[in-house]
Design a protein around this motif. Sequence first.
Motif, PDB file in Angstrom:
ATOM      1  N   GLU A   4       0.910  -1.021  -0.005  1.00  0.00           N
ATOM      2  CA  GLU A   4      -0.011  -0.255  -0.425  1.00  0.00           C
ATOM      3  C   GLU A   4       1.458   1.526  -0.060  1.00  0.00           C
ATOM      4  O   GLU A   4       0.824   2.155  -0.573  1.00  0.00           O
ATOM      5  N   TYR A   5       1.889   1.016   0.866  1.00  0.00           N
ATOM      6  CA  TYR A   5       3.066   2.530   0.385  1.00  0.00           C
ATOM      7  C   TYR A   5       3.591   2.641  -0.266  1.00  0.00           C
ATOM      8  O   TYR A   5       3.807   4.073  -0.643  1.00  0.00           O
ATOM      9  N   LEU A   6       4.082   1.955  -1.248  1.00  0.00           N
ATOM     10  CA  LEU A   6       4.612   2.044  -2.036  1.00  0.00           C
ATOM     11  C   LEU A   6       3.433   2.525  -2.800  1.00  0.00           C
ATOM     12  O   LEU A   6       4.728   2.814  -4.051  1.00  0.00           O
ATOM     13  N   LYS A   7       2.371   2.632  -3.307  1.00  0.00           N
ATOM     14  CA  LYS A   7       2.244   2.670  -4.238  1.00  0.00           C
ATOM     15  C   LYS A   7       1.803   4.257  -4.369  1.00  0.00           C
ATOM     16  O   LYS A   7       2.027   4.976  -5.245  1.00  0.00           O
ATOM     17  N   SER A   8       1.340   4.385  -2.504  1.00  0.00           N
ATOM     18  CA  SER A   8       1.997   5.984  -2.521  1.00  0.00           C
ATOM     19  C   SER A   8       3.431   6.593  -2.400  1.00  0.00           C
ATOM     20  O   SER A   8       3.493   7.744  -3.895  1.00  0.00           O
ATOM     21  N   LEU A   9       4.494   5.795  -2.564  1.00  0.00           N
ATOM     22  CA  LEU A   9       6.114   6.684  -2.762  1.00  0.00           C
ATOM     23  C   LEU A   9       5.402   6.853  -4.490  1.00  0.00           C
ATOM     24  O   LEU A   9       6.069   7.483  -4.928  1.00  0.00           O
ATOM     25  N   LYS A  10       4.719   5.429  -5.488  1.00  0.00           N
ATOM     26  CA  LYS A  10       5.339   5.774  -6.759  1.00  0.00           C
ATOM     27  C   LYS A  10       4.039   6.675  -7.562  1.00  0.00           C
ATOM     28  O   LYS A  10       4.479   7.776  -8.305  1.00  0.00           O
ATOM     29  N   LYS A  11       2.763   7.351  -6.684  1.00  0.00           N
ATOM     30  CA  LYS A  11       1.885   7.892  -6.915  1.00  0.00           C
ATOM     31  C   LYS A  11       2.920   9.998  -6.547  1.00  0.00           C
ATOM     32  O   LYS A  11       2.766  10.472  -7.742  1.00  0.00           O
ATOM     33  N   GLU A  12       2.988   9.589  -5.531  1.00  0.00           N
ATOM     34  CA  GLU A  12       4.117  11.273  -5.867  1.00  0.00           C
ATOM     35  C   GLU A  12       5.511  10.959  -6.262  1.00  0.00           C
ATOM     36  O   GLU A  12       5.859  12.387  -6.665  1.00  0.00           O
ATOM     37  N   PHE A  13       5.915  10.094  -6.383  1.00  0.00           N
ATOM     38  CA  PHE A  13       7.308  10.247  -7.181  1.00  0.00           C
ATOM     39  C   PHE A  13       7.080  10.569  -8.883  1.00  0.00           C
ATOM     40  O   PHE A  13       8.124   8.373  -8.787  1.00  0.00           O
ATOM     41  N   LYS A  14       6.848  10.506  -9.854  1.00  0.00           N
ATOM     42  CA  LYS A  14       6.164   9.625 -10.596  1.00  0.00           C
ATOM     43  C   LYS A  14       7.465  10.125 -11.590  1.00  0.00           C
ATOM     44  O   LYS A  14       7.697   9.465 -12.458  1.00  0.00           O
ATOM     45  N   ASN A  15       8.851  10.237 -11.318  1.00  0.00           N
ATOM     46  CA  ASN A  15       9.684  10.437 -12.477  1.00  0.00           C
ATOM     47  C   ASN A  15      10.825   9.158 -11.744  1.00  0.00           C
ATOM     48  O   ASN A  15      12.081   8.482 -12.477  1.00  0.00           O
ATOM     49  N   ILE A  16      10.256   8.349 -11.180  1.00  0.00           N
ATOM     50  CA  ILE A  16      10.875   7.336 -10.147  1.00  0.00           C
ATOM     51  C   ILE A  16      10.907   6.674 -10.420  1.00  0.00           C
ATOM     52  O   ILE A  16       9.504   6.246 -10.435  1.00  0.00           O
ATOM     53  N   THR A  17      11.599   5.172 -11.132  1.00  0.00           N
ATOM     54  CA  THR A  17      10.803   4.242 -11.291  1.00  0.00           C
ATOM     55  C   THR A  17      11.570   3.174 -10.432  1.00  0.00           C
ATOM     56  O   THR A  17      12.581   3.009  -9.633  1.00  0.00           O
ATOM     57  N   PHE A  18      10.595   2.185  -9.554  1.00  0.00           N
ATOM     58  CA  PHE A  18      10.661   2.260  -8.130  1.00  0.00           C
ATOM     59  C   PHE A  18      10.429   0.368  -8.780  1.00  0.00           C
ATOM     60  O   PHE A  18      10.089   0.105  -9.168  1.00  0.00           O
ATOM     61  N   ASP A  19      11.926  -0.782  -7.772  1.00  0.00           N
ATOM     62  CA  ASP A  19      11.965  -2.239  -7.935  1.00  0.00           C
ATOM     63  C   ASP A  19      11.698  -3.004  -6.434  1.00  0.00           C
ATOM     64  O   ASP A  19      12.445  -1.414  -5.782  1.00  0.00           O
ATOM     65  N   TYR A  20      10.746  -3.305  -6.076  1.00  0.00           N
ATOM     66  CA  TYR A  20      10.772  -4.153  -5.090  1.00  0.00           C
ATOM     67  C   TYR A  20      11.206  -5.024  -5.033  1.00  0.00           C
ATOM     68  O   TYR A  20      10.708  -5.430  -5.062  1.00  0.00           O
ATOM     69  N   TYR A  21      11.542  -5.632  -3.604  1.00  0.00           N
ATOM     70  CA  TYR A  21      12.278  -6.812  -3.260  1.00  0.00           C
ATOM     71  C   TYR A  21      12.290  -7.101  -1.629  1.00  0.00           C
ATOM     72  O   TYR A  21      12.388  -6.263  -1.148  1.00  0.00           O
ATOM     73  N   GLN A  22      11.805  -8.459  -1.279  1.00  0.00           N
ATOM     74  CA  GLN A  22      11.660  -8.740   0.073  1.00  0.00           C
ATOM     75  C   GLN A  22      12.016 -10.019   0.287  1.00  0.00           C
ATOM     76  O   GLN A  22      11.453 -11.070   0.023  1.00  0.00           O
ATOM     77  N   SER A  23      12.693 -10.289   1.812  1.00  0.00           N
ATOM     78  CA  SER A  23      12.958 -11.677   1.550  1.00  0.00           C
ATOM     79  C   SER A  23      13.426 -11.769   3.138  1.00  0.00           C
ATOM     80  O   SER A  23      13.926 -10.470   3.851  1.00  0.00           O
ATOM     81  N   ASN A  24      13.045 -12.609   3.531  1.00  0.00           N
ATOM     82  CA  ASN A  24      13.399 -13.295   4.773  1.00  0.00           C
ATOM     83  C   ASN A  24      14.699 -13.998   5.197  1.00  0.00           C
ATOM     84  O   ASN A  24      15.535 -14.130   6.279  1.00  0.00           O
ATOM     85  N   ILE A  25      15.118 -14.165   4.064  1.00  0.00           N
ATOM     86  CA  ILE A  25      16.639 -15.068   4.212  1.00  0.00           C
ATOM     87  C   ILE A  25      17.914 -13.884   3.560  1.00  0.00           C
ATOM     88  O   ILE A  25      17.971 -13.552   2.607  1.00  0.00           O
ATOM     89  N   GLU A  26      18.774 -14.292   4.269  1.00  0.00           N
ATOM     90  CA  GLU A  26      19.715 -13.220   4.496  1.00  0.00           C
ATOM     91  C   GLU A  26      20.676 -13.619   2.994  1.00  0.00           C
ATOM     92  O   GLU A  26      20.977 -12.202   2.557  1.00  0.00           O
ATOM     93  N   GLY A  27      20.796 -14.749   2.546  1.00  0.00           N
ATOM     94  CA  GLY A  27      21.627 -15.539   0.865  1.00  0.00           C
ATOM     95  C   GLY A  27      20.833 -14.252   0.266  1.00  0.00           C
ATOM     96  O   GLY A  27      21.299 -13.739  -1.076  1.00  0.00           O
ATOM     97  N   LYS A  28      19.358 -14.407   0.021  1.00  0.00           N
ATOM     98  CA  LYS A  28      18.373 -14.065  -1.157  1.00  0.00           C
ATOM     99  C   LYS A  28      18.639 -11.919  -0.438  1.00  0.00           C
ATOM    100  O   LYS A  28      18.116 -11.365  -1.675  1.00  0.00           O
ATOM    101  N   ILE A  29      18.867 -11.821   0.093  1.00  0.00           N
ATOM    102  CA  ILE A  29      18.803 -10.270   0.647  1.00  0.00           C
ATOM    103  C   ILE A  29      20.546  -9.804  -0.691  1.00  0.00           C
ATOM    104  O   ILE A  29      20.409  -9.083  -1.175  1.00  0.00           O
ATOM    105  N   ILE A  30      21.249 -10.302   0.424  1.00  0.00           N
ATOM    106  CA  ILE A  30      22.542 -10.239  -0.430  1.00  0.00           C
ATOM    107  C   ILE A  30      23.075 -10.502  -2.552  1.00  0.00           C
ATOM    108  O   ILE A  30      23.061  -9.898  -2.678  1.00  0.00           O
ATOM    109  N   ASP A  31      22.036 -12.038  -2.893  1.00  0.00           N
ATOM    110  CA  ASP A  31      22.304 -11.904  -3.659  1.00  0.00           C
ATOM    111  C   ASP A  31      20.652 -11.072  -4.488  1.00  0.00           C
ATOM    112  O   ASP A  31      21.447 -10.047  -5.799  1.00  0.00           O
ATOM    113  N   ARG A  32      19.976  -9.879  -3.881  1.00  0.00           N
ATOM    114  CA  ARG A  32      19.248  -8.660  -4.860  1.00  0.00           C
ATOM    115  C   ARG A  32      20.083  -7.207  -5.089  1.00  0.00           C
ATOM    116  O   ARG A  32      20.573  -6.835  -5.788  1.00  0.00           O
ATOM    117  N   ILE A  33      21.396  -7.607  -3.666  1.00  0.00           N
ATOM    118  CA  ILE A  33      22.100  -6.082  -3.576  1.00  0.00           C
ATOM    119  C   ILE A  33      22.905  -6.435  -4.912  1.00  0.00           C
ATOM    120  O   ILE A  33      23.270  -5.653  -5.255  1.00  0.00           O
TER     121      ILE A  33
END
Length: 140
Positions: free
Chosen positions: A29-58
Amino acid sequence: MNVSIINGPNLNLLGKREPNIYGSLTFEEYLKSLKKEFKNITFDYYQSNIEGKIIDRIQEVGFSSDYILLNAAAYTHTSIGIGDAIKSVDSPVIEIHISNTFSREDFRHKSYITPVAKGLIIGFGIDSYRLGVLSLLKKN
Ligand code: DQA
């Protein structure tokens, strides 16, 4: 500008999890409001509960994103691996926390992210992410 948001463990439960500390909005829900407010920015979003997957995403976004907003959640206080991943990529990382970890338990006072982050935004509720985005727009 493109901005990658990465959230760590238990942040998939935002809205349900300890709402007195983390608020009652889901991140989606919050991300929708960010995208609406900052139309010139392209956002991508990732969430993980797993440490190695966060490292992979970085590693995955860290050579192409203009900035990474990272809330590593509990791994902030434990993960040398995430700190090393931040050092290994090109994209600057802004460390984000919803709560003021310094007003909480002692184990939350240590961060492996802060020494390798470009900056730190902490304690403004979920709007810490928004303040992080605003910091990227400022021309010095
Ligand atoms: C948090 C603070 C951490 O100490 C905690 O483990 C979290 C969330 C925050 O955004 O306030 O899961 O990173």
